[in-house]
Design an enzyme around this catalytic site. Sequence first.
Site, mmCIF file in Angstrom:
data_model
loop_
_atom_site.group_PDB
_atom_site.id
_atom_site.type_symbol
_atom_site.label_atom_id
_atom_site.label_comp_id
_atom_site.label_asym_id
_atom_site.label_seq_id
_atom_site.Cartn_x
_atom_site.Cartn_y
_atom_site.Cartn_z
ATOM 1 N NE ARG A 12 -3.716 2.231 2.488
ATOM 2 C CZ ARG A 12 -4.844 2.342 1.796
ATOM 3 N NH1 ARG A 12 -5.241 1.353 1.036
ATOM 4 N NH2 ARG A 12 -5.562 3.444 1.870
ATOM 5 C CB THR A 166 -19.361 9.990 16.693
ATOM 6 O OG1 THR A 166 -18.067 10.597 16.642
ATOM 7 C CG2 THR A 166 -20.276 10.843 17.557
ATOM 8 C CG HIS A 187 -8.455 7.981 1.545
ATOM 9 N ND1 HIS A 187 -8.414 6.620 1.280
ATOM 10 C CD2 HIS A 187 -9.260 8.512 0.583
ATOM 11 C CE1 HIS A 187 -9.145 6.360 0.216
ATOM 12 N NE2 HIS A 187 -9.674 7.475 -0.233
ATOM 13 C CG ASP A 191 -8.336 2.455 0.427
ATOM 14 O OD1 ASP A 191 -7.896 3.609 0.606
ATOM 15 O OD2 ASP A 191 -7.695 1.548 -0.135
#
Length: 211
Positions: A12, A166, A187, A191
Amino acid sequence: MFHPISLETWPRAETYRHFMEEVPCTYSICVNLDISRFLPAVRERGLRFFPAFLYGLSLTVNEHREFRMRLDEEGRLGYFDTVNPCYTVFHPEQECFSDVWTEFEPDFSAFYRRYLADMEKYGGKTASKSMGEGNTFDVSCIPWTSFTGFNLNLPKGYGYFAPIFTVGKYFEEAGKTKLPLATQVHHAVCDGFHVSRLLNELQEWLDYFQS
């Protein structure tokens, strides 16, 4: 334990650099979880709703490395073996809140007892219970209102990789009991696929808790 990640071999790495250096980006997703089975199961067992839900959320978070990633003091990317929930406690007299964290334990009963013990010891204090090591993730609760959207604005949040959850006020809709949950992530490490997988697995856990 903290495990550094080598950007030279991490698949990644390109995406990570893009959302860290070129287009720094955090985002949030809001969903209504179905707690139609979970809520009566909790009540039947004489449990408190929030610590039971907190366990399910913590269990799901710890299943996936992308939600356990951090930058260490040297700025190196890595991940913890385990992360612990840090949650808000409201103090109505002062109309303010403090933070309490509970060490995660895969066994539900053990975690539930730890939560109760931590609340007994720290819940009445307006000062936060300091974690010290940084291997926590954040859970806030807004039990006074439901919401369909929620966003945190963090001017210095582009180096903050812990997920922020939340929880809103649950409500009835079309014969179902729904619980609003907002999830905010970075991000660079997470993803939409990863958030969707986490939310789907959490929903499965909520359904399974009935049995």
